[in-house]
Design an enzyme around this catalytic site. Sequence first.
Site, mmCIF file in Angstrom:
data_model
loop_
_atom_site.group_PDB
_atom_site.id
_atom_site.type_symbol
_atom_site.label_atom_id
_atom_site.label_comp_id
_atom_site.label_asym_id
_atom_site.label_seq_id
_atom_site.Cartn_x
_atom_site.Cartn_y
_atom_site.Cartn_z
ATOM 1 C CG HIS A 252 2.231 11.146 -9.618
ATOM 2 N ND1 HIS A 252 2.749 12.302 -10.149
ATOM 3 C CD2 HIS A 252 2.421 10.281 -10.606
ATOM 4 C CE1 HIS A 252 3.438 12.209 -10.931
ATOM 5 N NE2 HIS A 252 3.353 10.938 -11.478
ATOM 6 C CD GLU A 306 3.589 2.907 -13.971
ATOM 7 O OE1 GLU A 306 3.155 2.354 -14.733
ATOM 8 O OE2 GLU A 306 4.672 3.303 -14.067
HETATM 9 N N1 ACO Z 1 0.513 3.383 -0.664
HETATM 10 C C1 ACO Z 1 0.414 3.585 0.559
HETATM 11 N N2 ACO Z 1 0.983 4.760 1.155
HETATM 12 C C2 ACO Z 1 1.406 5.638 0.404
HETATM 13 C C3 ACO Z 1 1.294 5.511 -1.251
HETATM 14 C C4 ACO Z 1 0.939 4.442 -1.501
HETATM 15 N N3 ACO Z 1 0.958 4.088 -2.935
HETATM 16 N N4 ACO Z 1 2.013 6.702 -1.697
HETATM 17 C C5 ACO Z 1 2.317 7.429 -0.651
HETATM 18 N N5 ACO Z 1 1.911 6.888 0.525
HETATM 19 C C6 ACO Z 1 2.041 7.638 1.740
HETATM 20 C C7 ACO Z 1 3.550 7.318 2.187
HETATM 21 O O1 ACO Z 1 3.688 6.103 3.040
HETATM 22 C C8 ACO Z 1 3.825 8.406 3.074
HETATM 23 O O2 ACO Z 1 3.021 8.311 4.494
HETATM 24 P P1 ACO Z 1 4.136 8.322 5.584
HETATM 25 O O3 ACO Z 1 4.652 9.818 5.625
HETATM 26 O O4 ACO Z 1 2.949 8.204 6.786
HETATM 27 O O5 ACO Z 1 5.127 7.465 5.546
HETATM 28 C C9 ACO Z 1 3.094 9.797 2.339
HETATM 29 O O6 ACO Z 1 1.942 8.929 1.542
HETATM 30 C C10 ACO Z 1 3.799 10.428 1.613
HETATM 31 O O7 ACO Z 1 4.554 9.534 0.495
HETATM 32 P P2 ACO Z 1 6.052 10.123 -0.108
HETATM 33 O O8 ACO Z 1 6.753 8.996 -0.224
HETATM 34 O O9 ACO Z 1 6.433 11.153 0.551
HETATM 35 O O10 ACO Z 1 5.433 10.543 -1.305
HETATM 36 P P3 ACO Z 1 6.177 10.867 -2.910
HETATM 37 O O11 ACO Z 1 5.359 11.998 -3.342
HETATM 38 O O12 ACO Z 1 7.651 10.971 -2.411
HETATM 39 O O13 ACO Z 1 5.793 9.564 -3.451
HETATM 40 C C11 ACO Z 1 5.366 8.240 -5.113
HETATM 41 C C12 ACO Z 1 5.224 9.423 -4.628
HETATM 42 C C13 ACO Z 1 6.792 7.339 -4.811
HETATM 43 C C14 ACO Z 1 4.761 7.760 -6.262
HETATM 44 C C15 ACO Z 1 4.346 7.230 -3.928
HETATM 45 O O14 ACO Z 1 3.074 7.577 -4.115
HETATM 46 C C16 ACO Z 1 4.406 5.656 -3.914
HETATM 47 O O15 ACO Z 1 5.460 4.891 -3.558
HETATM 48 N N6 ACO Z 1 3.327 4.875 -4.543
HETATM 49 C C17 ACO Z 1 3.376 3.510 -4.790
HETATM 50 C C18 ACO Z 1 4.212 3.302 -6.259
HETATM 51 C C19 ACO Z 1 3.965 3.622 -7.518
HETATM 52 O O16 ACO Z 1 2.553 3.380 -8.036
HETATM 53 N N7 ACO Z 1 4.665 4.130 -8.334
HETATM 54 C C20 ACO Z 1 4.423 4.565 -9.680
HETATM 55 C C21 ACO Z 1 4.323 6.159 -9.922
HETATM 56 S S1 ACO Z 1 3.794 6.883 -11.256
HETATM 57 C C22 ACO Z 1 5.255 7.232 -12.274
HETATM 58 O O17 ACO Z 1 6.152 7.347 -11.641
HETATM 59 C C23 ACO Z 1 5.142 6.960 -13.582
#
Ligand code: ACO
Length: 373
Positions: A252, A306
């Site tokens: 998140h 989620e």
């Molecule tokens: N699975 C695997 N790796 C992850 C995940 C995940 N769920 N979430 C983050 N990471 C990793 C990314 O790959 C990244 O690693 P890298 O730099 O080696 O590529 C690192 O963690 C940072 O990720 P960012 O995308 O910069 O983090 P951000 O804060 O932008 O993302 C987000 C938050 C979009 C929710 C992300 O965690 C994600 O994509 N999760 C999965 C989708 C999800 O569950 N969405 C619902 C969100 S809750 C809501 O909005 C109500």
Amino acid sequence: MSASRAGLEDVVAGTTAVSEVDGEHGGLSYRGYTIADVVGHLGFEGATHLLWWGRPPAQDPPARFVAGLAEKRALTVETARVVDALAPSTDPMDALRMGLSALAGFPYPPTEEQGMRVVAAAPSVLARFHRRRLGLEPIEPDPALGHVANFLYMLEGKRPDARRVYALESYCISVLDHGMNASTFALRVVLSTQADLLSAVSAAIGALKGPLHGGAPSKAVEMLDAIGTPENALPWIQAALARKERLMGFGHRAYKVEDPRAILLREIAGRTAPAARFELASTVEEVALAELRKAKPNERLFTNVEFYAGLVLEASGLPRDLFPSVFGVARTVGWSAHALEQAAHNRLIRPGVEYTGARGLSFPPEAPVRALP
Ligand code: ACO
């Protein structure tokens, strides 16, 4: 631009008194009340009352407010016609966006009355679309039912049992609002141009549709289906992470500890989902967290709202492809509260941008000059 500012992370883009997210400590409160306290004490209408007027109702459910919302549920002939004209293959989130855009008569600035119309109409739009795409006759709202029970009734044509209403109502309350999330920001940007509430809600629904924001609950249960059994959790998750895939329902932007809504919905899923489904989800969660720690040791990745939302929505009996749009139905409450706040102290939201392109270029002297015809 420094890496931490990409995606506007840590940028404070306004003020709000509606909800507070404490990402470091896993806190979420509505008007000062923790989310667990709100879900534990108020129904949908009571929680909406709290978000809009800053105080819990004197009695829950708040009778006058419940009646006020209920009388705005019926769609006009024109709005119903727009919903009926949609192709059955339309994404339900798009149906919600188009149906709400067809409400009409929403001059700027937004009012409480307008907010109530949007909140009241959202389930009616979605239920009508869902029944039409199945070739079924739409069901008229039942004023004797609360907001959430009536939604299930309009989808199915029969009064839902209290357990399913409890599951859906708990989910809806837990996602009513969440600080300056992407859809709320989109709504406030549009509203700040003094465009009307329906345009702003339309932008917000567009932002909510993406899987990085609101599109994940169905994806999280799809992941559970693909994993199938607790024994398959480890090999499946390891393979997904090796392919650099994201595990839906984890990570998140704001929370660097466990999402408080995940804690709440895990508990509600434990009480409302079938035991085998809950056991599978618990195992997948445990394995996913351990593997994410190994694969991304520098990231603080925890279960987000989620993951268990999918299980709770399953327990409420909703069709899976409606999950993201039901998030939108609930979030109309938070969007309306933010719209009123934005309009009360409006200033055009127009951030700067760091230019990274070329500078000082010019065409060579021999280049043909564009002449006046
Ligand atoms: N699975 C695997 N790796 C992850 C995940 C995940 N769920 N979430 C983050 N990471 C990793 C990314 O790959 C990244 O690693 P890298 O730099 O080696 O590529 C690192 O963690 C940072 O990720 P960012 O995308 O910069 O983090 P951000 O804060 O932008 O993302 C987000 C938050 C979009 C929710 C992300 O965690 C994600 O994509 N999760 C999965 C989708 C999800 O569950 N969405 C619902 C969100 S809750 C809501 O909005 C109500």
